[in-house]
Motif scaffolding. Structure first.
Motif, PDB file in Angstrom:
ATOM      1  N   ASN A   8     -20.439  39.213 -11.431  1.00 36.30           N
ATOM      2  CA  ASN A   8     -20.366  37.910 -12.299  1.00 36.30           C
ATOM      3  C   ASN A   8     -21.616  37.161 -12.541  1.00 36.30           C
ATOM      4  N   ILE A   9     -22.105  37.011 -11.372  1.00 33.37           N
ATOM      5  CA  ILE A   9     -23.607  36.376 -11.493  1.00 33.37           C
ATOM      6  C   ILE A   9     -24.450  37.023 -12.161  1.00 33.37           C
ATOM      7  N   THR A  10     -24.617  38.371 -11.915  1.00 39.40           N
ATOM      8  CA  THR A  10     -25.715  39.317 -12.916  1.00 39.40           C
ATOM      9  C   THR A  10     -25.386  39.410 -14.294  1.00 39.40           C
ATOM     10  N   PHE A  11     -24.019  39.344 -14.626  1.00 45.24           N
ATOM     11  CA  PHE A  11     -23.563  39.437 -16.148  1.00 45.24           C
ATOM     12  C   PHE A  11     -23.813  38.057 -16.780  1.00 45.24           C
ATOM     13  N   HIS A  12     -24.005  37.209 -16.130  1.00 45.92           N
ATOM     14  CA  HIS A  12     -24.310  35.789 -16.796  1.00 45.92           C
ATOM     15  C   HIS A  12     -25.916  35.347 -16.621  1.00 45.92           C
ATOM     16  N   THR A  13     -26.773  36.306 -16.542  1.00 49.85           N
ATOM     17  CA  THR A  13     -28.052  35.753 -16.450  1.00 49.85           C
ATOM     18  C   THR A  13     -28.684  35.466 -17.580  1.00 49.85           C
ATOM     19  N   TYR A  14     -28.341  35.869 -18.930  1.00 50.81           N
ATOM     20  CA  TYR A  14     -29.113  35.739 -19.994  1.00 50.81           C
ATOM     21  C   TYR A  14     -28.716  34.357 -20.459  1.00 50.81           C
ATOM     22  N   ALA A  68     -26.336  31.751 -12.316  1.00 51.69           N
ATOM     23  CA  ALA A  68     -26.842  32.915 -12.951  1.00 51.69           C
ATOM     24  C   ALA A  68     -28.047  32.538 -14.053  1.00 51.69           C
ATOM     25  N   LYS A  69     -28.056  31.367 -14.681  1.00 48.48           N
ATOM     26  CA  LYS A  69     -28.779  30.980 -15.465  1.00 48.48           C
ATOM     27  C   LYS A  69     -29.868  30.023 -15.271  1.00 48.48           C
ATOM     28  N   VAL A  70     -29.683  29.244 -14.159  1.00 44.55           N
ATOM     29  CA  VAL A  70     -30.717  28.417 -13.725  1.00 44.55           C
ATOM     30  C   VAL A  70     -32.114  29.091 -13.523  1.00 44.55           C
ATOM     31  N   PRO A  71     -32.029  30.245 -12.563  1.00 41.74           N
ATOM     32  CA  PRO A  71     -33.544  31.029 -12.356  1.00 41.74           C
ATOM     33  C   PRO A  71     -33.998  31.447 -13.639  1.00 41.74           C
ATOM     34  N   THR A  72     -33.140  31.965 -14.519  1.00 40.80           N
ATOM     35  CA  THR A  72     -33.556  32.219 -15.842  1.00 40.80           C
ATOM     36  C   THR A  72     -34.427  31.165 -16.547  1.00 40.80           C
ATOM     37  N   ILE A  73     -33.753  30.011 -16.704  1.00 36.30           N
ATOM     38  CA  ILE A  73     -34.427  28.714 -17.516  1.00 36.30           C
ATOM     39  C   ILE A  73     -35.679  28.476 -16.734  1.00 36.30           C
ATOM     40  N   VAL A  87     -39.801  36.587 -20.155  1.00 34.60           N
ATOM     41  CA  VAL A  87     -39.155  37.892 -19.671  1.00 34.60           C
ATOM     42  C   VAL A  87     -37.692  37.565 -19.423  1.00 34.60           C
ATOM     43  N   TYR A  88     -36.968  38.496 -20.127  1.00 33.24           N
ATOM     44  CA  TYR A  88     -35.610  38.381 -19.881  1.00 33.24           C
ATOM     45  C   TYR A  88     -35.211  39.003 -18.756  1.00 33.24           C
ATOM     46  N   PRO A  89     -34.021  38.951 -18.453  1.00 35.99           N
ATOM     47  CA  PRO A  89     -33.377  39.192 -17.076  1.00 35.99           C
ATOM     48  C   PRO A  89     -33.295  40.728 -16.778  1.00 35.99           C
ATOM     49  N   ASP A  90     -33.661  41.207 -15.666  1.00 30.64           N
ATOM     50  CA  ASP A  90     -33.393  42.598 -15.621  1.00 30.64           C
ATOM     51  C   ASP A  90     -32.287  42.831 -14.415  1.00 30.64           C
ATOM     52  N   PHE A  99     -35.563  37.012 -10.234  1.00 30.29           N
ATOM     53  CA  PHE A  99     -36.436  35.773 -10.680  1.00 30.29           C
ATOM     54  C   PHE A  99     -37.780  36.197 -10.629  1.00 30.29           C
ATOM     55  N   LEU A 100     -38.192  37.093  -9.463  1.00 28.56           N
ATOM     56  CA  LEU A 100     -39.577  37.236  -9.445  1.00 28.56           C
ATOM     57  C   LEU A 100     -40.288  38.133 -10.656  1.00 28.56           C
TER      58      LEU A 100
END
Length: 241
Positions: A8-14, A68-73, A87-90, A99-100
């Motif tokens: 679930n966390i991985t699926f919502h990273t975008y 999921a989204k705060v690291p992306t933001i 850079v989009y999530p991998d 995150f890195l």
């Protein structure tokens, strides 16, 4: 349950593309914490159903989306300040590795995170999450008590964290070290702090709640030396030590 949680966390990273355009509207020199707080607050407009806080399902998905989204933001904010493309999530990578990747990836087709850095990020995240009732936690609880959506409450906590006497102390430490400038200037600076005459303050070296030693510092110090083995020491680190 664990596998489902990770999925679930991985699926919502975008994040929605409009969030990306929202961040691009900030000045080139905007402070990343201002950007982060604004973007997290904006998530409430993308997920209006999050206001249904008495619905357990809506509460759960809001928590998942935040984690999921705060690291992306946060990574997007960093790249914006550096003038680099986002850079989009991998989603093949771990939480910390992803995150890195979003922070550091350049032209490589596949980012391979350094395991020392991944471990450092993971431990830092755990130590900060485990720090209980601090200023920003209190802000989230106070705002959340109004029964607002979780995104707005979390944004309030981020803005509390922005303060120089809380999370912003990290930034104050860097400014202090820059002002000291050289190892030979450390003793005169400390003498001035102790005298109380020049108005100088020693930033980031513990909190009055710890009468002797911040228990997290022992763990972070070992982590830091593990990282220094990879990246080397610089002048700022020598001054801090």
């Amino acid at each position: 349950e664990y596998d489902k949680w990770v999925h679930n966390i991985t699926f919502h990273t975008y994040v929605h593309e409009n969030i990306k355009r929202f961040l691009e509207g900030f000045r080139y020199d905007a402070h990343p914490m201002s950007m982060l707080g604004s973007a997290v607050a904006a998530l409430s407009s993308f997920y209006p159903e999050a206001r249904q806080i008495h619905d357990p399902e809506q509460r759960d998905i809001a928590i998942v989306r935040l984690l999921a989204k705060v690291p992306t933001i946060a990574a997007f904010c960093y790249r914006h300040v550096k003038g680099l493309p986002f850079v989009y999530p991998d989603n093949d990578l771990s939480y910390a590795g992803n995150f890195l990747s979003m922070i550091a990836r350049m032209s490589e087709s596949k980012y391979e995170p350094n395991e020392t850095f991944v471990r450092a990020i993971e431990v830092l995240f755990i130590l900060h999450a485990d720090h209980e009732q601090n200023c920003s936690t209190n802000a989230v609880r106070a705002v959340g008590s109004s029964q607002v959506d979780p995104f707005s409450a979390a944004a309030a906590g981020i803005m509390a964290l922005f303060g120089p006497l809380h999370g912003g102390a990290n930034e104050q430490v860097l400014r202090m070290i820059e002002k000291i400038g050289d190892v030979k200037n450390v003793k005169p600076f400390i003498d001035e702090v102790k005298s109380g005459k020049g108005g100088e303050r020693l930033m980031g070296f513990g909190h009055r709640v710890y009468k002797s030693y911040d228990p997290r510092a022992k763990i972070v110090k070992k982590l830091a030396y593990d990282v220094f083995k990879v990246v080397g020491m610089d002048r700022d680190v020598e001054i801090a030590l």
